[in-house]
Motif scaffolding. Structure first.
Motif, PDB file in Angstrom:
ATOM      1  N   LEU A   1       0.820  -1.212   0.000  1.00 11.92           N
ATOM      2  CA  LEU A   1       0.000   0.000   0.000  1.00 11.92           C
ATOM      3  C   LEU A   1       0.854   1.262   0.000  1.00 11.92           C
ATOM      4  N   ILE A   2       1.980   1.235   0.720  1.00 13.63           N
ATOM      5  CA  ILE A   2       2.865   2.406   0.760  1.00 13.63           C
ATOM      6  C   ILE A   2       3.356   2.749  -0.644  1.00 13.63           C
TER       7      ILE A   2
ATOM      8  N   LEU B   1       0.387   4.112  -2.957  1.00  9.94           N
ATOM      9  CA  LEU B   1      -0.105   5.464  -2.696  1.00  9.94           C
ATOM     10  C   LEU B   1       0.654   6.522  -3.476  1.00  9.94           C
TER      11      LEU B   1
ATOM     12  N   SER C   1       5.846  10.108  -1.383  1.00 13.77           N
ATOM     13  CA  SER C   1       5.600  10.450   0.016  1.00 13.77           C
ATOM     14  C   SER C   1       6.932  10.506   0.732  1.00 13.77           C
TER      15      SER C   1
ATOM     16  N   SER D   1       1.449   3.911  -9.711  1.00 14.95           N
ATOM     17  CA  SER D   1       1.041   4.381  -8.389  1.00 14.95           C
ATOM     18  C   SER D   1      -0.233   5.204  -8.550  1.00 14.95           C
ATOM     19  N   LEU D   2      -0.939   5.391  -7.455  1.00 12.18           N
ATOM     20  CA  LEU D   2      -2.148   6.205  -7.474  1.00 12.18           C
ATOM     21  C   LEU D   2      -1.839   7.692  -7.369  1.00 12.18           C
ATOM     22  N   ASP D   3      -0.603   8.013  -6.973  1.00 13.30           N
ATOM     23  CA  ASP D   3      -0.165   9.401  -6.855  1.00 13.30           C
ATOM     24  C   ASP D   3      -1.136  10.221  -6.005  1.00 13.30           C
ATOM     25  N   LEU D   4      -1.432   9.714  -4.797  1.00 13.25           N
ATOM     26  CA  LEU D   4      -2.386  10.367  -3.906  1.00 13.25           C
ATOM     27  C   LEU D   4      -1.743  11.371  -2.963  1.00 13.25           C
ATOM     28  N   ARG D   5      -0.430  11.485  -2.991  1.00 16.01           N
ATOM     29  CA  ARG D   5       0.299  12.427  -2.136  1.00 16.01           C
ATOM     30  C   ARG D   5      -0.111  12.278  -0.669  1.00 16.01           C
ATOM     31  N   PRO D   6       0.074  11.104  -0.094  1.00 19.36           N
ATOM     32  CA  PRO D   6      -0.371  10.877   1.288  1.00 19.36           C
ATOM     33  C   PRO D   6       0.431  11.697   2.290  1.00 19.36           C
TER      34      PRO D   6
ATOM     35  N   VAL E   1       2.162   7.738   6.210  1.00 20.64           N
ATOM     36  CA  VAL E   1       2.962   6.687   5.591  1.00 20.64           C
ATOM     37  C   VAL E   1       4.065   6.203   6.526  1.00 20.64           C
TER      38      VAL E   1
END
Length: 490
Positions: free
Chosen positions: A39-40, A43, A46, A62-67, A72
């Protein structure tokens, strides 16, 4: 004597049985740890995952969600703790799942992670830059990435941009091949190296499965120590460190014979010099066969000389500098601080190097004396495992992904007590290297470095090293104490 797997009567292997509550908890923790690691990477960029230039819909995906950085890092900490506790519990479990299922699960996870951005460090950006330098006609052992700041690949390096390569010529050749395919695309270059890394990880898992054939219990332990080891998945599979390739070569070398073994030893040393510690295993096992020893040693030596000779005169420059460094999370950092307090400013590198060599020799001797009854004599994997474990505990400069070599060797030697110390060590050290890079780390988490890495972890590892020495002394004394049944009759 051969280097094949020990022959064990399958009828004596414990039955698989039904998992108990603690067994379910342990294996669930391993699964959760691997899931968090996946998952890391998924995402996207990060504090744990460096940004790769190019669209995120291209591999590595990657989803490029900028968590959030806090999130993280907390996920990574949970993956490490769950992984360490789960692995320790699974190794002590009486449940015997089919090792083929464990092997398959580990291989699937490693293959999946090859298509996600590497996480846990930014070393892969260094690898890409060194390969790029080769394809541009530069010597990565003499020219740092900062020499070409405008290039999209060399310009992507983070903390180590001004440092020349410390890796062996074989690693550099793989990096150059990836760069040749990837061109000026960081993303494609990383993908090629990730696929090579996944192939090495999976290949090692298959080799260990074959080495332990004939005993389902040994195969299960080998799978736990490597294929589904959540800490190795975290560091070597998701982290994509070059150590994976060196480990694959060394495991193959211990399973080969004659010149083939020497050739593989030489290639492994060509990836990373410290992998050469494994060569002490075959040397010990073949000490009574001078002819066979000469073949293996001669082939290995010739291979190393050719590989490093072709790399040029600067190939060992950075290795020499690195040998004098002391990493923040080792107990030697405490010794260095103490020496500076007593005698004034200075690195005291020579004192520390001598001290580490003495500690290595002492630990190796003590651990060998504690050889368990299940290992009636010191085989090549056992001697290699002891040497590498002693080096890891004694080295002034050590990072958690270095421990992968010890886990692969212990999977061949099957030494439960020593496995426990290694699980504890890599768990502690891994927590000290969160998030293992400076970029995008939240400012309020600086204590992860100044407190955890520089203070808590060194003292914890010092205590663990003393515990290892105490255990080795006690186990060695018990192993040499004559049993009552062996005493002569009155």
């Amino acid at each position: 004597m051969t280097w094949d797997a020990p022959v064990v009567d399958e009828r004596r292997s414990p039955a698989r049985g039904t998992p108990r509550g603690l067994d379910i908890v342990a294996f669930t923790a391993i699964g959760l740890s691997a899931g968090l690691t996946i998952l890391i990477g998924l995402l996207g960029p990060s504090a744990m995952v460096p940004r790769l230039a190019g669209p995120s819909w291209q591999p590595p995906f990657s989803l490029d969600l900028r968590p959030d950085g806090h999130l993280v890092i907390a996920m990574a900490a949970a993956a490490i703790v769950l992984g360490g506790l789960g692995l320790a519990g699974a190794l002590r479990s009486r449940w015997r799942p089919d090792p083929r299922w464990l092997l398959a699960a580990g291989c699937v996870v490693a293959a999946l992670l090859a298509f996600l951005p590497p996480s846990g460090s930014a070393d892969h950006l260094n690898y890409a830059a060194y390969g790029r330098l080769v394809t541009l006609g530069q010597d990565p052992y003499a020219v740092p990435p900062t020499a070409l700041p405008a290039d999209p690949v060399t310009g992507a390096v983070e903390e180590w941009a001004g440092v020349t390569s410390v890796y062996g010529p074989v690693a550099t050749a793989v990096q150059a091949l990836a760069s040749l395919i990837g061109g000026d695309s960081v993303r494609l270059t990383i993908l090629v190296m990730a696929l090579v890394n996944a192939a090495a990880f999976i290949g090692t898992a298959l080799l260990l499965h074959r080495f332990t054939r004939g005993d389902a219990d040994l195969q299960r332990r080998a799978a736990l120590l490597w294929a589904v080891n959540p800490l190795m998945i975290y560091h070597l599979s998701a982290g994509m460190h070059v150590d994976t390739l060196a480990i694959a070569c060394m495991v193959a070398a211990l399973m080969a014979r004659g010149a083939s073994s020497g050739l593989l030893l030489g290639v492994g040393i060509g990836v990373k010099l410290n992998a050469g510690l494994v060569a002490l295993g075959p040397a010990w096992e073949l000490r009574r066969s001078p002819g066979r020893l000469a073949v293996v040693a001669g082939t290995a030596t010739a291979t190393v000389l050719v590989i490093y000779g072709l790399a040029g005169s600067h190939v060992l420059d950075q290795v020499g500098a690195a040998s004098k460094k002391v990493s923040l999370a080792t107990p030697w950092q405490l010794a260095k601080g103490g020496l500076q307090t007593l005698f004034g400013p200075g690195a005291y590198s020579t004192w520390i190097q001598v001290g580490s060599l003495l500690l290595l020799a002492g630990l190796a001797w003590l651990i060998l004396r504690a050889l368990p009854e299940s290992l009636p004599e010191a085989t090549a994997p056992a001697v290699a495992a002891v040497t590498v474990v002693a080096w890891l505990f004694a080295a002034p400069y050590a990072l958690p992904w270095y421990d992968g070599l010890a886990f692969a060797l212990l999977a061949m030697a099957s030494w439960p007590a020593l496995e426990g110390f290694m699980v504890a060590r890599v768990t502690i050290l891994s927590l000290g290297y969160l998030p293992a890079r400076e970029a995008l780390r939240p400012e309020d988490l600086l204590w992860l470095k100044t407190l955890l890495r520089e203070r808590v972890v060194p003292w914890s590892l010092l205590a663990l090293t003393l515990a290892l020495a105490w255990w080795a002394v006690s186990a060695g004394a018990r192993a040499r104490r004559p049993s009552a049944s062996a005493a002569p009759p009155p």
